[in-house]
Write an enzyme that holds these catalytic residues in place. Structure first.
Site, PDB file in Angstrom:
ATOM      1  N   ASP A 105      -2.561  -7.784   0.523  1.00  0.00           N
ATOM      2  CA  ASP A 105      -1.150  -7.453   0.655  1.00  0.00           C
ATOM      3  C   ASP A 105      -0.291  -8.394  -0.190  1.00  0.00           C
ATOM      4  O   ASP A 105      -0.173  -9.580   0.108  1.00  0.00           O
ATOM      5  CB  ASP A 105      -0.757  -7.567   2.136  1.00  0.00           C
ATOM      6  CG  ASP A 105       0.605  -6.982   2.433  1.00  0.00           C
ATOM      7  OD1 ASP A 105       1.155  -6.300   1.553  1.00  0.00           O
ATOM      8  OD2 ASP A 105       1.101  -7.191   3.543  1.00  0.00           O
ATOM      9  N   CYS A 132       4.199  -1.516  -0.532  1.00  0.00           N
ATOM     10  CA  CYS A 132       3.140  -1.463   0.458  1.00  0.00           C
ATOM     11  C   CYS A 132       2.825  -0.097   1.071  1.00  0.00           C
ATOM     12  O   CYS A 132       1.778   0.496   0.805  1.00  0.00           O
ATOM     13  CB  CYS A 132       3.510  -2.464   1.551  1.00  0.00           C
ATOM     14  SG  CYS A 132       2.490  -2.430   2.995  1.00  0.00           S
ATOM     15  N   HIS A 186       0.776  -0.375   8.697  1.00  0.00           N
ATOM     16  CA  HIS A 186       2.077  -0.150   8.051  1.00  0.00           C
ATOM     17  C   HIS A 186       2.313   1.297   7.639  1.00  0.00           C
ATOM     18  O   HIS A 186       2.956   1.587   6.624  1.00  0.00           O
ATOM     19  CB  HIS A 186       2.247  -1.066   6.845  1.00  0.00           C
ATOM     20  CG  HIS A 186       3.687  -1.463   6.638  1.00  0.00           C
ATOM     21  ND1 HIS A 186       4.077  -2.430   5.745  1.00  0.00           N
ATOM     22  CD2 HIS A 186       4.835  -1.016   7.212  1.00  0.00           C
ATOM     23  CE1 HIS A 186       5.384  -2.573   5.769  1.00  0.00           C
ATOM     24  NE2 HIS A 186       5.876  -1.715   6.666  1.00  0.00           N
ATOM     25  N   HIS A 189       1.163 -11.903   1.930  1.00  0.00           N
ATOM     26  CA  HIS A 189       2.527 -11.441   2.197  1.00  0.00           C
ATOM     27  C   HIS A 189       3.336 -12.540   2.893  1.00  0.00           C
ATOM     28  O   HIS A 189       2.806 -13.329   3.664  1.00  0.00           O
ATOM     29  CB  HIS A 189       2.464 -10.194   3.094  1.00  0.00           C
ATOM     30  CG  HIS A 189       3.748  -9.423   3.189  1.00  0.00           C
ATOM     31  ND1 HIS A 189       4.845  -9.890   3.881  1.00  0.00           N
ATOM     32  CD2 HIS A 189       4.097  -8.202   2.701  1.00  0.00           C
ATOM     33  CE1 HIS A 189       5.812  -8.996   3.812  1.00  0.00           C
ATOM     34  NE2 HIS A 189       5.400  -7.970   3.098  1.00  0.00           N
TER      35      HIS A 189
END
Length: 612
Positions: free
Chosen positions: A36, A75, A128, A203
């Site tokens: 990520d 993302c 997500h 992230h």
């Protein structure tokens, strides 16, 4: 000899079992690792001047490497494309915040297809793609799931939810995620498995074990860059653990291991970006180029592939490798292509030579989609990038915080913005108003030499391709919710992110653990009453549902509205949206919906007990 017909069902059953067993023995296991916010350049093999990544280097060296590979600029869009084989706009995904991060419920996901041919499917880490019922990984085809509440904000000693059961764990989150993946693999026993492991690292907010950070501090890097790179090296450490596990358990030779990042670089931008221009959430080369390593020992010879490939290709490729027959109506709508011929070494043969990939940063304020057709977009074809990096230019957009806000500021001379601390004019740079710019990104990854005037026919053809794509995709984007929601969602998310005060190393993580996890008995009781489906999380409908029945009880004069005395809250003025000194039921509901959004610290569309 004639066989009695009474034995036919038994024989057919035995044949079916034998065929299924044979198919399972021939099917490869699949592990898909998605990091990520790690950039293409955040790897020692890609020339990084500080990183030491021996295990990812090994994976690089033992893999088929797609070096002209692209994902989406952020993302949730990338994750949607990976799971569906279609551009994220086809699923209505245009943001990373609710409700525009949820793929339409009608989309078919990769694990659903793999299950049809006997795969045991497992998900670990960052999802997500929606946290409410119907959108969670267990609702999208995964048999086995392991996630943690509070998303990227809990790095140390997280609570882990495995198949609906919560346990408090000790250690660093990514170490635990890799442990969970290995547990899933072991529990798969002899069944072929698909393990999708999505890390939160690197992230923001940034945090890592001190032992990983210290070497970068000692090298003179600031805390932001040191911690970011420490998170990358921790992922590398865990890749090594996984490779050792596969060898130790005898699974190595029949396991495909794929390693990929989800968008362009973030907090490591000013350290190293492989000479590219642009970061996450930009239309430039560095916003979407990704590493893509595919390893299958003794099946694929390591080599580099330079054809234009993308995340859209993952689903059709894995379906072919697993023996999935994709239904005709779904197959007709896929935008990706199988990479099997390239994996097997046919990289010198023609492969989708006329292909164009379309990237759109999106993230416009909800309700403003149509005006953003040409705001922060790009097209890839062969070695060329056609780009328009600019704001939408409409006054209505200026009222809200969005990527256009940054574009307007950069055009006015801004030099410091997200990830770029003095380099915004380059990495978030704007192109001439109303014009396309063209670059040969293989010769010029820094996008310094605009070739649009030298190749007008190429510009025209690629721009026409983009226009056709947008015009044909836009109605689906709208129909599937890609322009819905609160236009202030980006501003609200930014404020929440700035409030984060968690530990950045394990050196000081214990000091905040008690305060971070402690909730009062009253709050716990309220949470349990809200959690009507007993899944350990509260979505907006459940939250508002607890308060809705009280509207009629509070309405003492039964006039269908509440005055300040009946509402009995200091927040009456905030709830009274039209300032008429009374609350309708819709205003009452909206008040609690907004309260839900404020408590939803990680913006995943659901509340954990710690967010109450």
């Amino acid at each position: 000899m004639r066989i009695s017909t009474s034995f036919c069902p038994l024989i057919l059953c035995l044949l079916s079992v034998c065929c299924s067993t044979l198919l399972a023995s021939q099917q490869p296991n699949i592990i898909f690792i998605l990091t990520d916010d790690q950039g293409y350049g955040d790897l020692e093999r890609h020339g990084h001047p500080y990183l030491k990544t021996p295990h990812t280097n090994r994976l690089h060296d033992e893999s088929v490497r797609f070096d002209n590979f692209y994902v989406s600029p952020s993302c949730s869009p990338t994750r949607t494309a990976l799971m569906t084989g279609m551009h994220e706009f086809q699923s209505g995904v245009t943001h990373t915040l609710p409700p525009r991060e949820k793929p339409s419920a009608e989309m078919v996901f990769l694990p659903e297809l793999l299950k049809e041919v006997g795969y045991h499917t497992g998900f670990v880490g960052k999802w997500h793609l929606g946290g409410s019922k119907g959108y969670r990984p267990e609702d999208r085809g995964f048999d086995w799931t392991s996630t943690n509440p509070r998303g990227p904000r809990r790095h140390f000693d997280p609570e882990i939810i495995r198949n609906g059961v919560r346990t408090q764990r000790e250690g660093y989150r990514e170490d635990i995620f890799f442990d969970e993946a290995m547990t899933f693999i072991e529990e798969s026993a002899d069944r072929p498995f698909f393990c999708y492991l999505a890390t939160y690292s690197p992230h923001t907010p940034l945090a890592a074990p001190e032992s990983f950070i210290k070497p970068f501090r000692d090298a003179g890097l600031n805390d932001t860059h040191a911690t970011y790179l420490a998170m990358v090296e921790n992922v590398d450490y865990n890749v090594g653990r996984l490779l050792d596990f596969l060898e130790r358990t005898g699974r190595d030779e029949n396991t495909i291991l794929i390693f990929m990042n989800d968008n362009g670089v973030t907090e490591g931008l000013d350290v190293y970006n492989a000479n590219m221009r642009g970061s996450k959430c930009t239309a430039w080369e560095g916003g979407s180029r990704a590493m893509s390593f595919w390893r299958w020992p003794n099946q694929w010879q390591p080599h580099e592939v330079n054809q234009l490939t993308a995340h859209l290709d993952v689903l059709p490729t894995l379906c072919e490798l697993a023996g999935v027959s994709i239904p005709g109506d779904l197959n007709d709508n896929l935008e990706g292509y199988s990479l099997v011929s390239l994996l097997e070494g046919a990289e010198t043969t023609p492969w989708q030579d006329g292909r164009m990939l379309y990237h759109h940063v999106a993230r416009w304020p909800s309700g403003q989609a149509e005006a953003h057709k040409y705001a922060m977009v790009s097209v890839h074809k062969g070695d060329f990038l056609l780009v328009r990096s600019e704001s939408c230019g409409t006054e209505a957009c200026e009222e809200f915080q969005s990527q256009c806000t940054t574009m307007r500021a950069v055009r006015n001379g801004l030099t410091r913005t997200t990830y770029a601390y003095g380099t915004a004019q380059t990495h978030w740079g704007v192109t001439p108003r109303g014009q396309w710019a063209l670059y040969n990104v293989k010769q010029d990854p820094g996008c310094e030499n605009d070739l649009s005037s030298s190749y007008p026919e190429k510009v025209s053809a690629m721009a026409a391709g983009y226009d056709h794509w947008w015009d044909s995709t836009f109605p689906t984007l709208i129909a599937r919710g890609g322009d819905e929601g609160d236009p202030n969602v980006s501003r609200n998310a930014s404020r929440q992110a700035q409030k984060w005060k968690g530990p950045t190393t394990d050196r000081d993580s214990n000091t905040s653990k008690g305060a971070d996890t402690k909730t009062s008995a009253a709050t716990s009781s309220m949470f349990q009453r809200m959690d009507t489906d007993n899944n350990g999380a509260v979505d907006m409908d459940e939250y508002v549902g607890l308060f809705e029945p009280f509207f009629e009880k509070k309405d003492l004069d039964k006039n269908g509205t509440l005055d300040e005395a009946e509402f009995q809250s200091q927040a009456f003025k905030h709830a009274d949206a039209n300032d008429d000194q009374s609350l309708t039921k819709s205003e009452y509901q909206l008040f609690f919906k907004n309260q839900f959004r404020q408590r939803d610290a990680n913006h995943d569309g659901q509340l954990e007990p710690s967010e109450m």
